[in-house]
Scaffold this motif. Structure first.
Motif, PDB file in Angstrom:
ATOM      1  N   LYS A  31       1.966 -18.869  25.983  1.00 24.68           N
ATOM      2  CA  LYS A  31       2.075 -17.583  25.276  1.00 24.68           C
ATOM      3  C   LYS A  31       2.502 -16.478  26.239  1.00 24.68           C
ATOM      4  O   LYS A  31       3.411 -15.695  25.948  1.00 24.68           O
ATOM      5  CB  LYS A  31       0.728 -17.239  24.635  1.00 24.68           C
ATOM      6  CG  LYS A  31       0.631 -15.869  24.056  1.00 24.68           C
ATOM      7  CD  LYS A  31       0.867 -15.885  22.607  1.00 24.68           C
ATOM      8  CE  LYS A  31       0.613 -14.517  22.011  1.00 24.68           C
ATOM      9  NZ  LYS A  31       1.411 -14.297  20.857  1.00 24.68           N
ATOM     10  N   GLY A  34       6.103 -16.757  27.329  1.00 21.51           N
ATOM     11  CA  GLY A  34       6.989 -16.267  26.276  1.00 21.51           C
ATOM     12  C   GLY A  34       7.122 -14.756  26.314  1.00 21.51           C
ATOM     13  O   GLY A  34       8.217 -14.207  26.146  1.00 21.51           O
ATOM     14  N   VAL A  35       6.016 -14.061  26.559  1.00 26.84           N
ATOM     15  CA  VAL A  35       6.042 -12.602  26.670  1.00 26.84           C
ATOM     16  C   VAL A  35       6.916 -12.194  27.858  1.00 26.84           C
ATOM     17  O   VAL A  35       7.779 -11.321  27.754  1.00 26.84           O
ATOM     18  CB  VAL A  35       4.603 -12.044  26.823  1.00 26.84           C
ATOM     19  CG1 VAL A  35       4.618 -10.568  27.182  1.00 26.84           C
ATOM     20  CG2 VAL A  35       3.807 -12.283  25.553  1.00 26.84           C
ATOM     21  N   CYS A  36       6.698 -12.863  28.993  1.00 30.88           N
ATOM     22  CA  CYS A  36       7.468 -12.542  30.204  1.00 30.88           C
ATOM     23  C   CYS A  36       8.961 -12.791  29.989  1.00 30.88           C
ATOM     24  O   CYS A  36       9.797 -11.965  30.362  1.00 30.88           O
ATOM     25  CB  CYS A  36       6.987 -13.387  31.376  1.00 30.88           C
ATOM     26  SG  CYS A  36       5.307 -13.033  31.889  1.00 30.88           S
ATOM     27  N   LEU A  37       9.275 -13.920  29.407  1.00 32.67           N
ATOM     28  CA  LEU A  37      10.675 -14.280  29.197  1.00 32.67           C
ATOM     29  C   LEU A  37      11.357 -13.310  28.235  1.00 32.67           C
ATOM     30  O   LEU A  37      12.498 -12.916  28.450  1.00 32.67           O
ATOM     31  CB  LEU A  37      10.775 -15.716  28.674  1.00 32.67           C
ATOM     32  CG  LEU A  37      12.151 -16.332  28.611  1.00 32.67           C
ATOM     33  CD1 LEU A  37      12.807 -16.346  29.988  1.00 32.67           C
ATOM     34  CD2 LEU A  37      12.065 -17.758  28.083  1.00 32.67           C
ATOM     35  N   ARG A  38      10.646 -12.901  27.213  1.00 32.17           N
ATOM     36  CA  ARG A  38      11.221 -11.963  26.252  1.00 32.17           C
ATOM     37  C   ARG A  38      11.506 -10.618  26.906  1.00 32.17           C
ATOM     38  O   ARG A  38      12.544  -9.996  26.674  1.00 32.17           O
ATOM     39  CB  ARG A  38      10.284 -11.784  25.059  1.00 32.17           C
ATOM     40  CG  ARG A  38      10.835 -10.884  23.970  1.00 32.17           C
ATOM     41  CD  ARG A  38       9.997 -10.863  22.708  1.00 32.17           C
ATOM     42  NE  ARG A  38       8.591 -11.052  22.883  1.00 32.17           N
ATOM     43  CZ  ARG A  38       7.711 -10.071  23.104  1.00 32.17           C
ATOM     44  NH1 ARG A  38       8.098  -8.835  23.171  1.00 32.17           N
ATOM     45  NH2 ARG A  38       6.427 -10.333  23.225  1.00 32.17           N
ATOM     46  N   ILE A  39      10.625 -10.159  27.763  1.00 32.83           N
ATOM     47  CA  ILE A  39      10.803  -8.850  28.386  1.00 32.83           C
ATOM     48  C   ILE A  39      11.818  -8.907  29.520  1.00 32.83           C
ATOM     49  O   ILE A  39      12.688  -8.042  29.638  1.00 32.83           O
ATOM     50  CB  ILE A  39       9.451  -8.302  28.900  1.00 32.83           C
ATOM     51  CG1 ILE A  39       8.534  -8.019  27.705  1.00 32.83           C
ATOM     52  CG2 ILE A  39       9.649  -7.042  29.736  1.00 32.83           C
ATOM     53  CD1 ILE A  39       7.116  -7.671  28.076  1.00 32.83           C
ATOM     54  N   SER A  41      14.044 -11.494  30.307  1.00 30.02           N
ATOM     55  CA  SER A  41      15.304 -12.175  29.964  1.00 30.02           C
ATOM     56  C   SER A  41      15.868 -13.016  31.107  1.00 30.02           C
ATOM     57  O   SER A  41      17.067 -13.194  31.221  1.00 30.02           O
ATOM     58  CB  SER A  41      16.369 -11.168  29.515  1.00 30.02           C
ATOM     59  OG  SER A  41      15.925 -10.443  28.408  1.00 30.02           O
ATOM     60  N   ARG A  43      14.608 -16.612  33.189  1.00 30.41           N
ATOM     61  CA  ARG A  43      13.588 -17.645  33.281  1.00 30.41           C
ATOM     62  C   ARG A  43      12.911 -17.670  34.658  1.00 30.41           C
ATOM     63  O   ARG A  43      11.682 -17.734  34.756  1.00 30.41           O
ATOM     64  CB  ARG A  43      14.197 -19.011  32.952  1.00 30.41           C
ATOM     65  CG  ARG A  43      13.186 -20.118  32.893  1.00 30.41           C
ATOM     66  CD  ARG A  43      13.819 -21.427  32.376  1.00 30.41           C
ATOM     67  NE  ARG A  43      12.822 -22.388  32.067  1.00 30.41           N
ATOM     68  CZ  ARG A  43      12.097 -22.434  30.951  1.00 30.41           C
ATOM     69  NH1 ARG A  43      12.313 -21.540  30.010  1.00 30.41           N
ATOM     70  NH2 ARG A  43      11.183 -23.352  30.763  1.00 30.41           N
ATOM     71  N   ARG A  80       2.477  -7.978  29.732  1.00 30.52           N
ATOM     72  CA  ARG A  80       3.484  -6.989  29.322  1.00 30.52           C
ATOM     73  C   ARG A  80       3.607  -5.875  30.351  1.00 30.52           C
ATOM     74  O   ARG A  80       4.704  -5.516  30.769  1.00 30.52           O
ATOM     75  CB  ARG A  80       3.096  -6.428  27.953  1.00 30.52           C
ATOM     76  CG  ARG A  80       4.056  -5.409  27.412  1.00 30.52           C
ATOM     77  CD  ARG A  80       3.561  -4.886  26.048  1.00 30.52           C
ATOM     78  NE  ARG A  80       4.342  -3.762  25.635  1.00 30.52           N
ATOM     79  CZ  ARG A  80       4.163  -2.506  26.061  1.00 30.52           C
ATOM     80  NH1 ARG A  80       3.207  -2.240  26.923  1.00 30.52           N
ATOM     81  NH2 ARG A  80       4.935  -1.544  25.638  1.00 30.52           N
ATOM     82  N   CYS A  83       5.353  -7.074  33.528  1.00 30.52           N
ATOM     83  CA  CYS A  83       6.802  -7.239  33.342  1.00 30.52           C
ATOM     84  C   CYS A  83       7.511  -5.892  33.253  1.00 30.52           C
ATOM     85  O   CYS A  83       8.617  -5.729  33.791  1.00 30.52           O
ATOM     86  CB  CYS A  83       7.081  -8.083  32.102  1.00 30.52           C
ATOM     87  SG  CYS A  83       6.575  -9.802  32.307  1.00 30.52           S
TER      88      CYS A  83
END
Length: 179
Positions: A31, A34-39, A41, A43, A80, A83
């Motif tokens: 989880k 996913g937050v890190c990757l979304r913010i 962008s 990997r 969050r 990041c």
């Protein structure tokens, strides 16, 4: 895992329980990644951030207040905020600015616009010297993208005649433009 289970793990992590930390990581890392990757962008950057986030969780677990917030919300807030701090720390490098100076303006400069307009007038003047049907065929083929078959049908001539018209018309245009 339930929110109560995550809360218990965080409480045990605050007591420096390594087994609880492993269990917390196993149950929440997907989880938080996913937050890190979304913010972020990226990997690789998200993976690095995730490691730093779990160090923060290890160090700040004693600050978690069970009654005030849900455990996953607390973990996501840490991820969050970390990041966002990474994004804020990014500074545009001066090399990016140096490269930007070399990017050409996409629109034509006044000289290029003038030359293009002059060439366009010459082409249209030369097209005006062709027979009307042949000029129409040239415009259809080379400006509108019409197929030879469509042009032959439109002008009611055989396909090979249309090819001949176009070839001869192009030769006349070439002569006119070179004059």
């Amino acid at each position: 895992m339930t929110p109560e289970g995550i809360s218990q793990l965080i409480t045990r992590v605050s007591l420096r329980d390594r087994n609880a930390f492993d269990a917390l990581y196993s149950s929440t890392s997907a989880k938080l990644f996913g937050v890190c990757l979304r913010i972020l962008s990226n990997r690789t950057e998200a993976e690095d951030a995730l490691q730093d986030i779990y160090v923060k969780i290890w160090n700040k677990a004693d600050r978690f207040a069970i009654a005030e917030t849900s455990p996953i919300s607390w973990l996501v807030a840490i991820a969050r905020n970390h990041c966002i701090d990474i994004l804020r720390a990014r500074k545009p490098s001066s090399s990016d600015l140096d490269q930007a100076a070399n990017i050409a303006e996409p629109s034509a400069n006044p000289e290029q616009s003038s030359i293009a307009a002059s060439e366009s007038r010459r082409i249209y003047d030369c097209l005006g010297q062709l027979d009307q049907a042949r000029a129409s065929a040239v415009r259809g083929a080379y400006l509108n993208g019409d197929s030879y078959e469509d042009l032959a049908a439109r002008h009611k001539v055989p396909l090979n005649t249309m090819r001949t018209w176009l070839r001869r018309s192009l030769l006349k245009l070439k002569e006119c433009l070179e004059a």
